[in-house]
Design a protein around this motif. Structure first.
Motif, PDB file in Angstrom:
ATOM      1  N   VAL A  38       0.366  13.766 -12.884  1.00  0.00           N
ATOM      2  CA  VAL A  38       1.479  12.831 -13.049  1.00  0.00           C
ATOM      3  C   VAL A  38       0.953  11.421 -13.285  1.00  0.00           C
ATOM      4  N   LEU A  39       1.482  10.764 -14.315  1.00  0.00           N
ATOM      5  CA  LEU A  39       1.252   9.340 -14.549  1.00  0.00           C
ATOM      6  C   LEU A  39       2.447   8.600 -13.977  1.00  0.00           C
ATOM      7  N   THR A  40       2.183   7.627 -13.086  1.00  0.00           N
ATOM      8  CA  THR A  40       3.262   6.893 -12.428  1.00  0.00           C
ATOM      9  C   THR A  40       3.159   5.411 -12.756  1.00  0.00           C
ATOM     10  N   ALA A  41       4.296   4.791 -13.005  1.00  0.00           N
ATOM     11  CA  ALA A  41       4.370   3.345 -13.209  1.00  0.00           C
ATOM     12  C   ALA A  41       4.908   2.698 -11.936  1.00  0.00           C
ATOM     13  N   TYR A  42       4.213   1.658 -11.476  1.00  0.00           N
ATOM     14  CA  TYR A  42       4.627   0.906 -10.292  1.00  0.00           C
ATOM     15  C   TYR A  42       4.893  -0.539 -10.682  1.00  0.00           C
ATOM     16  N   ASP A  69       5.559  -5.443  -5.825  1.00  0.00           N
ATOM     17  CA  ASP A  69       5.875  -4.805  -4.548  1.00  0.00           C
ATOM     18  C   ASP A  69       5.532  -3.311  -4.493  1.00  0.00           C
ATOM     19  N   GLY A  70       4.973  -2.767  -5.564  1.00  0.00           N
ATOM     20  CA  GLY A  70       4.608  -1.356  -5.570  1.00  0.00           C
ATOM     21  C   GLY A  70       5.766  -0.395  -5.753  1.00  0.00           C
ATOM     22  N   LYS A  71       6.914  -0.886  -6.120  1.00  0.00           N
ATOM     23  CA  LYS A  71       8.071  -0.015  -6.335  1.00  0.00           C
ATOM     24  C   LYS A  71       7.785   0.974  -7.467  1.00  0.00           C
ATOM     25  N   ARG A  72       8.094   2.247  -7.218  1.00  0.00           N
ATOM     26  CA  ARG A  72       7.897   3.274  -8.234  1.00  0.00           C
ATOM     27  C   ARG A  72       8.976   3.133  -9.303  1.00  0.00           C
ATOM     28  N   LEU A  73       8.549   3.025 -10.559  1.00  0.00           N
ATOM     29  CA  LEU A  73       9.487   2.794 -11.654  1.00  0.00           C
ATOM     30  C   LEU A  73       9.818   4.073 -12.419  1.00  0.00           C
ATOM     31  N   TRP A  74       8.796   4.835 -12.757  1.00  0.00           N
ATOM     32  CA  TRP A  74       9.018   6.109 -13.457  1.00  0.00           C
ATOM     33  C   TRP A  74       7.784   6.992 -13.363  1.00  0.00           C
ATOM     34  N   LEU A 118       0.854  -1.181   0.000  1.00  0.00           N
ATOM     35  CA  LEU A 118       0.000   0.000   0.000  1.00  0.00           C
ATOM     36  C   LEU A 118       0.891   1.233   0.000  1.00  0.00           C
ATOM     37  N   ILE A 119       0.651   2.132  -0.960  1.00  0.00           N
ATOM     38  CA  ILE A 119       1.462   3.342  -1.106  1.00  0.00           C
ATOM     39  C   ILE A 119       0.552   4.560  -0.998  1.00  0.00           C
ATOM     40  N   GLN A 120       0.994   5.578  -0.284  1.00  0.00           N
ATOM     41  CA  GLN A 120       0.315   6.868  -0.268  1.00  0.00           C
ATOM     42  C   GLN A 120       1.119   7.790  -1.191  1.00  0.00           C
ATOM     43  N   CYS A 121       0.518   8.134  -2.328  1.00  0.00           N
ATOM     44  CA  CYS A 121       1.270   8.890  -3.336  1.00  0.00           C
ATOM     45  C   CYS A 121       1.307  10.385  -3.031  1.00  0.00           C
ATOM     46  N   GLY A 122       0.482  10.855  -2.091  1.00  0.00           N
ATOM     47  CA  GLY A 122       0.530  12.257  -1.707  1.00  0.00           C
ATOM     48  C   GLY A 122      -0.344  13.173  -2.531  1.00  0.00           C
ATOM     49  N   ALA A 123      -1.156  12.602  -3.426  1.00  0.00           N
ATOM     50  CA  ALA A 123      -2.064  13.406  -4.257  1.00  0.00           C
ATOM     51  C   ALA A 123      -3.351  12.623  -4.482  1.00  0.00           C
ATOM     52  N   SER A 171      -4.323   0.956 -14.260  1.00  0.00           N
ATOM     53  CA  SER A 171      -4.268   0.158 -15.490  1.00  0.00           C
ATOM     54  C   SER A 171      -3.104  -0.820 -15.355  1.00  0.00           C
ATOM     55  N   LEU A 172      -3.343  -2.060 -15.740  1.00  0.00           N
ATOM     56  CA  LEU A 172      -2.337  -3.112 -15.593  1.00  0.00           C
ATOM     57  C   LEU A 172      -1.966  -3.679 -16.953  1.00  0.00           C
ATOM     58  N   ASP A 173      -0.671  -3.805 -17.197  1.00  0.00           N
ATOM     59  CA  ASP A 173      -0.191  -4.530 -18.375  1.00  0.00           C
ATOM     60  C   ASP A 173       1.072  -5.278 -17.972  1.00  0.00           C
ATOM     61  N   GLY A 174       0.981  -6.598 -17.988  1.00  0.00           N
ATOM     62  CA  GLY A 174       2.123  -7.408 -17.578  1.00  0.00           C
ATOM     63  C   GLY A 174       2.428  -7.216 -16.110  1.00  0.00           C
ATOM     64  N   ASP A 175       3.648  -6.810 -15.809  1.00  0.00           N
ATOM     65  CA  ASP A 175       4.064  -6.653 -14.414  1.00  0.00           C
ATOM     66  C   ASP A 175       4.126  -5.192 -13.987  1.00  0.00           C
ATOM     67  N   LYS A 176       3.449  -4.315 -14.733  1.00  0.00           N
ATOM     68  CA  LYS A 176       3.462  -2.895 -14.409  1.00  0.00           C
ATOM     69  C   LYS A 176       2.049  -2.363 -14.189  1.00  0.00           C
ATOM     70  N   VAL A 177       1.943  -1.437 -13.234  1.00  0.00           N
ATOM     71  CA  VAL A 177       0.683  -0.772 -12.899  1.00  0.00           C
ATOM     72  C   VAL A 177       0.842   0.715 -13.201  1.00  0.00           C
ATOM     73  N   PHE A 178      -0.173   1.309 -13.847  1.00  0.00           N
ATOM     74  CA  PHE A 178      -0.081   2.706 -14.250  1.00  0.00           C
ATOM     75  C   PHE A 178      -1.234   3.496 -13.616  1.00  0.00           C
ATOM     76  N   VAL A 179      -0.875   4.623 -12.977  1.00  0.00           N
ATOM     77  CA  VAL A 179      -1.850   5.409 -12.226  1.00  0.00           C
ATOM     78  C   VAL A 179      -1.651   6.893 -12.530  1.00  0.00           C
ATOM     79  N   GLY A 180      -2.754   7.589 -12.847  1.00  0.00           N
ATOM     80  CA  GLY A 180      -2.714   9.031 -13.028  1.00  0.00           C
ATOM     81  C   GLY A 180      -3.266   9.737 -11.801  1.00  0.00           C
ATOM     82  N   ASP A 181      -2.780  10.948 -11.503  1.00  0.00           N
ATOM     83  CA  ASP A 181      -3.215  11.601 -10.266  1.00  0.00           C
ATOM     84  C   ASP A 181      -3.602  13.065 -10.461  1.00  0.00           C
ATOM     85  N   ASP A 182      -3.957  13.687  -9.343  1.00  0.00           N
ATOM     86  CA  ASP A 182      -4.496  15.040  -9.325  1.00  0.00           C
ATOM     87  C   ASP A 182      -3.480  16.095  -9.729  1.00  0.00           C
ATOM     88  N   THR A 183      -2.207  15.790  -9.623  1.00  0.00           N
ATOM     89  CA  THR A 183      -1.175  16.746 -10.004  1.00  0.00           C
ATOM     90  C   THR A 183      -0.790  16.621 -11.475  1.00  0.00           C
TER      91      THR A 183
END
Length: 620
Positions: A319-323, A327-332, A293-298, A305-317
């Motif tokens: 920013v699109l983030t890949a996890y 383990d939820g590690k932030r990739l880019w 569980l990650i608190q992204c701060g926004a 959105s899931l594709d393979g071993d990556k999760v993609f999330v857009g936020d209020d600021t």
């Protein structure tokens, strides 16, 4: 000695400044609407009355200035506010945040900010958004605003402060009220000012005094009204000015020493009405665990959105983030220029998403590098569906587009939409089906974008549009639910109603079983219902009381491996047997809206929340 004398003079000057009296006005719940010209008359009358009142220092405007949150009406409101002889400060109301063709960015472009802060004669004021953004839910103060609030108050810790919002900071109105009041209680908050209820109310927000002012437009007695606040050396006096009536004092609060309510009773800051959310379900259903569980701060308003071993999330600021899935590690990260509202989709190495900065983006799944972008004529708040290398996404320029995900080429554009689009379109070989905030469901040809049919089902009123629901299709029918509390089956070829029922009081949620035999929806009180997709009459198969209480959030039920997953506006995720409706488990991950969840193999569920959480549940 000179430095000491200067310091003493400065302290004396500040003390004198703090003792200076001043007055300000409050306007709230104006609800300008092209169908209600009398509301414009009422606002103009109040502005004239305020301008005729000498000795005011400024005006606070506390939200719901419009009915539909559209740019034209907000600009019209600003033109009227600009007639005020006094400076004014304004916060958004839920009618500017829930219904907004700009994803709430038009407000900032028109008024110049989404939050404000200033010091006036020894009192500090700060205002921020407390409404649900684009999703029907309780009000919510986003993490970045709470951080900002604490930083600003820390800079003026010894100065009495007044907080300005639209919603009252209480359970049932703001889902994370306790986060806000816990932060505020560390500072010298003397009063919280708001609106929303359309009547005067005097409340305590966990020991902090709160005032809600009456609406501006005329009441049952045909009187308009607004607030006048008198700040003296030691008190804040609250008055209501109604048309044709003398000024009426309704409350007083201490500006020094202990906080005193209108009845003279001491409010203990350590007491109050605090009722923290219960996490008892997590002890009852111990088979469910938070893998990470990650608190992204926004704030987050879209599903992952899931594709393979990556999760993609857009936020209020913006920013699109890949996890990393495991383990939820932030990739880019990839930063657009404004908030992301619609759910992205990732396939074939490309992540496609829209931004309120008026662009559709295609970025690399590998490293987040920009591959292409399509510029639209208005903010893009629609969700994405990708099929056969083409992304389908709607925007607020009244257009649905088909875009090649590898080249960014626009394959076709359908521009026959009257309202703005926020839904995730249903796409198959035959057609693209989507609703818009214009009472209409559209079907266009998948390969050309040519209109097949339009359906409005006799819906009247923009707020009742089938625009937030994600349509599904089975047995020759399109299934939707809408804010009228109706579930409807529409003929997929003709666009006519096959059946419609209000039996279950459902709203803006629909889900389809993997075998196409059943549809699921949340009711507005406690339950999930299941209907058969076969036949020309509604046939309920089961209904299960899940126990989530009053519910109106547009998060869709999703079936995976004969389990139906759902989520609520108060942080609950739940699972039921698809064929019987038997409740399997409930798990609480916070107290804000959980967006449509994404179940994956091996009994795992991805989720995002408006509170900024991104996480993965695992269960046995």
């Amino acid at each position: 000695m000179k430095k000491l004398a200067f310091l003493l003079l400065s302290i004396v000057a500040l003390a004198v400044q703090a003792q200076q009296p001043f007055k300000f006005a409050q306007l709230t719940d104006i609800h300008l609407n092209h169908d209600a010209p009398e509301h414009i008359e009422d606002l103009l009358r109040s502005v004239a009355s305020i301008n005729a009142t000498d000795g005011l220092d400024f005006v606070l405007i506390t939200g719901d200035i419009t009915d539909e949150g559209d740019r034209y009406t907000m600009e019209r409101a600003k033109n009227i506010f600009d007639l005020l002889r006094y400076p004014y400060y304004i916060v958004l109301g839920n009618h500017e945040t829930k219904w907004s063709d700009s994803g709430c960015t038009g407000y900032e472009e028109i008024f110049g900010y989404e939050r404000f802060e200033f010091e006036h004669k020894g009192v500090y004021f700060l205002g921020f958004n407390s409404g649900p953004l684009m999703r029907m839910a309780y009000g919510h103060v986003v993490p970045q605003d709470i951080t900002w609030m604490k930083e600003k108050l820390s800079e003026r810790k010894t100065i009495p402060a007044i907080v300005v919002t639209h919603y009252p900071l209480i359970p049932g109105d703001v889902d994370n009220w306790y986060d806000v009041t816990d932060a505020l209680r560390n500072f010298d908050i003397r009063l919280c000012i708001g609106g929303h209820y359309h009547v005067f109310k005097n409340w305590s927000y966990d020991g902090i005094p709160g005032v809600l002012m009456r609406q501006n437009y005329r009441d049952a007695n045909k009187k308009t009204g607004y607030g006048i606040y008198e700040v003296t050396e030691d008190s804040i006096h609250v008055n209501i000015q109604e048309s044709g009536e003398p000024l009426k004092r309704v409350a007083s609060y201490s500006l020094k020493g202990d906080i005193i309510d209108v009845n003279g009773e001491r409010l203990d800051p350590s007491a109050g009405a605090k009722e923290y959310p219960s996490y008892a379900d997590n002890k009852t259903y111990k088979q469910v665990k938070e893998s990470w569980l990650i608190q992204c701060g926004a704030g987050i308003y879209s599903s992952p959105s899931l594709d393979g071993d990556k999760v993609f999330v857009g936020d209020d600021t913006g920013v699109l983030t890949a996890y990393q899935l495991k383990d939820g590690k932030r990739l880019w990260e990839f930063a657009s220029k404004k908030r992301i509202v619609g759910t992205p989709e990732a396939k074939d190495g490309v992540v496609v998403f829209g931004s309120a900065d008026r662009n559709i983006y295609g970025v690399s799944e590998k490293d987040g590098s920009l591959l292409w972008k399509v510029t639209c004529d208005a903010p893009v708040i629609g969700a994405v569906t990708i099929r056969d290398g083409v992304a389908y996404i709607g925007a607020s320029d009244h257009k649905m587009r088909a875009v090649n995900i590898h080249t960014g080429e626009v394959v076709w554009t359908f521009d026959g939409v009257k309202g703005y689009i926020e839904t995730k379109p249903l796409v198959n070989d035959q057609h693209v089906v989507f609703g818009a905030w214009d009472n209409t469901l559209y079907a266009v040809k998948t390969n050309t974008g040519k209109l097949e049919w339009k359906w409005d089902g006799g819906i009247k009123g923009m707020h009742y549009s089938p625009a937030a629901v994600w349509p599904v299709e089975a047995k020759g029918k399109i299934f939707i639910t809408d804010p009228r509390r109706a579930m409807t089956a529409v003929d997929k070829d003709k666009g006519v109603t096959v059946w419609c029922t209000k039996q279950s009081m459902v709203r803006e949620t629909i889900g389809l079983s993997e075998d196409g035999e059943r549809i699921y929806s949340k009711t507005m009180n406690d339950s999930i219902v299941c209907y058969a997709t076969e036949g020309n009459e509604p046939k309920q198969l089961w209904a299960t009381a899940v126990g989530f209480g009053y519910e109106h959030a547009p998060s869709m039920p999703v079936e995976k491996d004969e389990i139906v997953y759902g989520s609520t506006k108060e942080g609950m995720i739940f699972a039921l047997e698809a064929k019987t409706g038997k409740l399997l488990w409930r798990h609480k991950v916070g107290n804000s809206l959980i967006n449509t969840v994404v179940p994956i193999g091996k009994k795992q569920v991805l989720f995002t929340a408006t509170g900024g959480e991104v996480g993965l549940l695992k269960f046995k």
